[in-house]
Design a protein around this motif. Structure first.
Motif: not given
Length: 201
Positions: A72-87
């Motif tokens: 993957l070179t492009h990942l758009d999670l603009f509105g996704a509910r990502i938290t610190d754990s997800g990173t």
């Protein structure tokens, strides 16, 4: 409710069909009903380079199943509910050049897992209100950045000093932060001569 269930089943079937397209390089699932569970269908698409998951149903669990997509070179999670754990799951995606996480769930702790993605040229962390000047300090090692957006955060003028190493930066947005247009002009003049687009301006 029945109609909603049918819709989810249709999406699941659609994602299953996509998996047979082994050479697929780009998928846009923005504003769809795709869920974390549905993303499991994509984990075998080794050729995938661009993935748009601007969908509120996507959470940290969805990122966990994408760790095999190392191309993957492009990942758009603009509105996704990502938290610190997800990173944490982003650390496997070393080829990322463009990353957007704007769902509001990140703090400075989550930026620790982004700071080593040295291939990044575009980083959008806007709408994450809990990011502070410490986030800019961590980002300062991403010297390939051309575009950075940390709008709607707690970043202040004092944090701008951390951006001085980002000599390739052409676009910088810090709207709704404690930063003035004059602060931005001073940064541009003293340290970032390639900066041609900045907000506030």
């Amino acid at each position: 409710m029945e109609r909603s269930s049918e819709t989810l089943e249709e999406w699941s079937a659609g994602l299953s069909a996509i998996v047979s397209l082994h050479k697929l390089e780009s998928i846009n699932l923005a504003f769809t009903v795709v869920t974390d569970g549905g993303l499991r269908e994509l984990s075998g698409l080794a050729s995938l380079k661009s993935l748009n998951l601007d969908a509120r149903q996507i959470t940290d669990a969805g990122l966990a199943v994408l760790t095999s997509l190392t191309g993957l070179t492009h990942l758009d999670l603009f509105g996704a509910r990502i938290t610190d754990s997800g990173t944490n799951y982003l650390q496997n995606l070393k080829n990322l050049r463009s990353l957007e996480i704007c769902g509001g769930g990140l703090t400075d702790a989550g930026v620790k897992n982004i700071k080593d993605l040295s291939s990044l040229s575009l980083l959008n962390l806007s709408q994450n209100y809990n990011l502070t000047d410490k986030a800019l300090e961590m980002i300062s090692g991403l010297t390939g950045l051309v575009s950075l957006n940390v709008s709607n955060s707690r970043v202040t003028s004092a944090g701008l000093r951390h951006l001085k190493p980002l000599k390739n930066l052409r676009s910088l947005s810090l709207e709704s932060c404690k930063v003035t247009a004059n602060d931005m002009r001073k940064l541009q003049s003293a340290s970032l001569p390639n900066l041609v687009n900045f907000r506030p301006e």
